[in-house]
Design a protein around this motif. Structure first.
Motif, short mmCIF file in Angstrom:
data_model
loop_
_atom_site.label_atom_id
_atom_site.label_comp_id
_atom_site.label_asym_id
_atom_site.label_seq_id
_atom_site.Cartn_x
_atom_site.Cartn_y
_atom_site.Cartn_z
N ASN A 48 0.81 -1.20 0.05
CA ASN A 48 -0.10 0.06 0.09
C ASN A 48 1.01 1.44 0.18
O ASN A 48 1.20 1.70 1.18
N LEU A 49 1.27 1.79 -1.19
CA LEU A 49 2.24 2.83 -1.42
C LEU A 49 1.92 4.31 -0.66
O LEU A 49 2.61 4.78 -0.25
N THR A 50 0.43 4.43 -1.13
CA THR A 50 0.06 5.78 -0.52
C THR A 50 -1.44 5.61 -0.68
O THR A 50 -2.00 4.53 -0.63
N HIS A 51 -2.12 6.79 -0.57
CA HIS A 51 -3.63 7.04 -0.39
C HIS A 51 -4.09 8.20 -1.61
O HIS A 51 -3.31 9.03 -1.66
N SER A 52 -5.07 7.72 -2.17
CA SER A 52 -5.80 8.60 -3.16
C SER A 52 -6.65 9.90 -2.64
O SER A 52 -7.09 10.65 -3.44
N GLU A 74 3.79 18.09 0.41
CA GLU A 74 3.10 18.83 -0.76
C GLU A 74 4.06 18.81 -1.80
O GLU A 74 3.68 18.79 -2.99
N ALA A 75 5.56 18.81 -1.53
CA ALA A 75 6.45 18.94 -2.64
C ALA A 75 6.69 17.51 -3.35
O ALA A 75 7.13 17.47 -4.40
N PHE A 76 6.34 16.29 -2.64
CA PHE A 76 6.03 14.94 -3.30
C PHE A 76 5.06 14.51 -2.72
O PHE A 76 5.04 13.52 -1.97
N PRO A 77 3.94 14.71 -3.45
CA PRO A 77 2.55 14.21 -3.02
C PRO A 77 2.34 13.03 -3.60
O PRO A 77 3.18 12.28 -4.39
N PRO A 78 1.21 12.35 -3.15
CA PRO A 78 0.78 10.94 -3.70
C PRO A 78 0.93 10.84 -5.18
O PRO A 78 1.12 9.85 -5.53
N ASP A 79 0.34 11.82 -5.74
CA ASP A 79 0.32 11.78 -7.38
C ASP A 79 1.79 11.54 -7.93
O ASP A 79 2.07 10.90 -8.83
N ALA A 80 2.77 12.43 -7.01
CA ALA A 80 4.13 12.25 -7.59
C ALA A 80 4.60 10.88 -7.35
O ALA A 80 5.52 10.26 -8.01
N LEU A 81 4.38 10.44 -6.10
CA LEU A 81 4.85 8.87 -5.79
C LEU A 81 4.16 7.85 -6.81
O LEU A 81 5.06 7.10 -7.40
N ARG A 82 3.10 8.03 -7.23
CA ARG A 82 2.37 7.04 -8.28
C ARG A 82 3.18 7.24 -9.40
O ARG A 82 3.33 6.13 -10.32
N ALA A 83 3.62 8.61 -10.19
CA ALA A 83 4.23 8.93 -11.22
C ALA A 83 5.79 8.05 -11.08
O ALA A 83 6.13 7.57 -12.14
N TRP A 84 6.17 8.32 -10.11
CA TRP A 84 7.46 7.65 -9.83
C TRP A 84 7.46 6.15 -10.02
O TRP A 84 8.30 5.62 -10.69
N SER A 85 6.22 5.44 -9.54
CA SER A 85 6.27 3.92 -9.51
C SER A 85 6.18 3.76 -10.74
O SER A 85 6.89 2.80 -11.53
N GLU A 86 5.17 4.58 -11.58
CA GLU A 86 4.83 4.30 -12.89
C GLU A 86 6.16 4.19 -13.92
O GLU A 86 6.46 3.43 -14.77
N GLY A 381 -1.27 3.45 3.48
CA GLY A 381 -0.16 4.20 2.49
C GLY A 381 0.43 5.41 3.14
O GLY A 381 1.42 5.90 2.63
N TYR A 382 -0.03 5.99 4.49
CA TYR A 382 0.71 7.01 4.96
C TYR A 382 2.08 6.88 5.33
O TYR A 382 2.67 7.91 5.38
N LEU A 383 2.56 5.62 5.77
CA LEU A 383 3.59 5.63 6.36
C LEU A 383 4.91 5.65 5.20
O LEU A 383 5.69 6.43 5.23
N LEU A 384 4.64 4.89 4.16
CA LEU A 384 5.39 5.03 3.09
C LEU A 384 5.54 6.29 2.20
O LEU A 384 6.55 6.79 1.94
N GLN A 385 4.38 6.89 2.32
CA GLN A 385 4.18 8.13 1.73
C GLN A 385 5.12 9.19 2.31
O GLN A 385 6.12 10.01 1.78
N ALA A 386 4.99 9.15 3.60
CA ALA A 386 5.94 10.15 4.50
C ALA A 386 7.36 9.75 4.58
O ALA A 386 8.14 10.68 4.25
N CYS A 387 7.79 8.29 4.17
CA CYS A 387 9.20 8.11 4.09
C CYS A 387 9.65 8.62 2.99
O CYS A 387 10.84 9.12 2.84
N THR A 390 9.85 12.48 2.96
CA THR A 390 11.09 13.12 3.55
C THR A 390 12.32 12.51 3.27
O THR A 390 13.35 13.36 3.30
N GLY A 391 12.39 11.48 2.38
CA GLY A 391 13.72 11.13 1.76
C GLY A 391 14.03 12.10 0.63
O GLY A 391 15.17 12.58 0.37
N VAL A 392 12.88 12.48 -0.12
CA VAL A 392 13.14 13.59 -1.17
C VAL A 392 13.69 14.90 -0.56
O VAL A 392 14.49 15.50 -1.16
#
Ligand SMILES: Cc1cc2nc3c(=O)[nH]c(=O)nc-3n(C[C@H](O)[C@H](O)[C@H](O)COP(=O)(O)OP(=O)(O)OC[C@H]3O[C@@H](n4cnc5c(N)ncnc54)[C@H](O)[C@@H]3O)c2cc1C
Length: 404
Positions: A48-52, A74-86, A381-387, A390-392
């Motif tokens: 569960n990578l993130t939440h929509s 906000e700088a690396f939001p769920p949509d950015a994570l989804r695009a990164w995965s894709e 998905g909130y745990l991985l999104q924050a990791c 914050t990594g970014v």
């Protein structure tokens, strides 16, 4: 520009990617023989990578830490994570609950593609390197296969995770090194964990492992719908995890907490009352509750367990009292499951210790990211999104620092 990233979980790997893309020479150090073990474990549950949900609903999931994480997410939001995965060949989809998963429903293909890309951008991996802390001159100390190593990179990103599931690498062993530098660490505690309940032998033996489905759990003015599973020594599951922060604090402060379970939250109280007003005739109480109120065997068992514990007799209750009891079955939580069995960790490096770039105020050139910071969030998905976010942020912070 030599950068050390310590910790090869999602936060450290993401910081390494940002740094390498920005032209830095990056080495990632990890004590384990392979990277991303907890990330791979998360993949077993579908990853569960993130939440929509929109950010104004997403950010409050981090409770008190939300203001500190806002800029990074906000700088690396769920949509950015989804695009990164894709972009790594792993497109995502939104599940019925709004949670986001890669179509492959596991972490290994994503991690493989990611490591390949990191390798192509020149990132080096130094595995079986356990970070021991800093020496008096602030050089990093590692226990490596070839012996003790000491190094002074131009900047360091530390992402050593929390202390749940320590066999996967993150064991919270970093705390002493940080405290020795005067850095304030909020005590590590179980998050997204189960709780202890003193079940009767009868209830435990009959219902251990069974889920209470479609229930609503309430505590301290908050209500969460979902599922909870009876365990040998208590209760766990998604709806419990969503309330685990306030429940944990109450149990730690008072030795116990009273959770209330609505077994039929989908029914209006008037409807439930009407249902349990029908004559019972010769049916046993269990059969009656199953037929009239539509309760599952485990729900009926829980109701009976709570009634006995409270010195009540279900058969003697009038329909209003019975409906009210079905709508708020009390469960006394008497302990928190240990941290090594929790899904994640609350507590960690206090946000007051870092600046907006995720750099330690007391140790310029050292950046921190991921679960080792003092935030917590429910599963979803909130745990991985924050990791990742914050990594970014720490990666960009280190690049900005190096540019002066
Ligand atoms: C069973 C399970 C399922 C999960 N499922 C999900 C999910 O579906 N969705 C979700 O959002 N989150 C999930 N999580 C949580 C998520 O996996 C973590 O929040 C995330 O991995 C934390 O990332 P991190 O990079 O901060 O730390 P970690 O992933 O823990 O990485 C830290 C790294 O640091 C290394 N390290 C630690 N100490 C040292 C040292 N002294 N020297 C060198 N290296 C060291 C470790 O070996 C490790 O590789 C799950 C967790 C568990 C346990």
């Amino acid at each position: 520009m030599n950068i050390a990233v310590i910790g090869a979980g999602p936060a450290g790997l993401m910081a390494a990617e940002v740094l390498a893309t920005g032209g830095a020479r990056v080495t990632i150090y990890d004590r384990m023989p392979s990277v991303g073990r907890k990330f791979l474990m998360a993949g077993r549950g579908g990853l569960n990578l993130t939440h929509s949900e929109p950010l104004d609903a997403f950010l409050p999931r981090y409770r008190e830490a939300a203001p500190h994480l806002r800029a990074a997410i906000e700088a690396f939001p769920p949509d950015a994570l989804r695009a990164w995965s894709e972009a790594l060949g792993q497109p995502t989809f939104v599940g019925t609950s709004g949670r986001v998963f890669p179509q492959a429903m596991k972490a290994s293909p994503l991690l493989r593609a990611w490591l390949r890309r990191l390798d192509h951008s020149g990132v080096q991996l130094a595995l079986r390197h356990r970070w021991l802390g800093w020496d008096a001159s602030n050089a990093l100390q590692f226990e490596a296969p070839e012996g003790l190593k000491s190094l002074k990179p131009d900047a360091t990103v530390i992402a050593l995770g929390g202390a749940s599931w320590p066999k996967l690498g993150a064991d919270g062993g970093w705390i002493d090194s940080f405290e020795a530098k005067g850095i304030d660490i909020a005590r590590l505690r179980s998050a997204n964990s189960g709780f202890h309940v003193r079940w009767s032998d009868l209830f435990r033996n009959r219902f251990e492992g069974q889920p209470l489905k479609g229930v609503a759990l309430s505590f301290g003015g908050e209500t969460v719908r979902g599922e909870a599973t009876i365990t040998r020594d208590g209760i766990e599951g998604g709806a419990i995890y969503a309330l685990s922060a306030p429940l944990r604090e109450a149990v730690l402060a008072h030795g116990e907490a009273a959770l209330h379970v609505a077994l039929r939250p989908d029914l209006a109280m008037s409807d439930l009352t009407a249902r349990v007003s029908t004559p019972r005739q010769k049916q046993s109480m269990s059969t009656y509750l199953r037929k009239a109120a539509g309760l599952s065997p485990v729900a009926i068992g829980l109701l009976q367990e709570a009634a006995i514990g409270g010195g009540l007799n279900l058969s003697a209750m009038d329909s209003e009292a019975l409906a009210a009891f079905i709508d708020a079955v009390p469960i006394k939580l008497t302990g928190v499951a240990p941290l090594d069995r929790a899904i994640s960790t609350a507590g960690g490096i206090a946000f007051s210790e870092i600046d907006a770039q995720f750099m330690l105020r007391k140790m310029p050139s050292v950046f921190v990211a991921g679960e080792m910071l003092d935030w917590e969030a429910p599963t979803g998905g909130y745990l991985l999104q924050a990791c990742f976010a914050t990594g970014v942020a720490a990666g960009h912070g280190a690049l900005n620092y190096l540019k002066g």
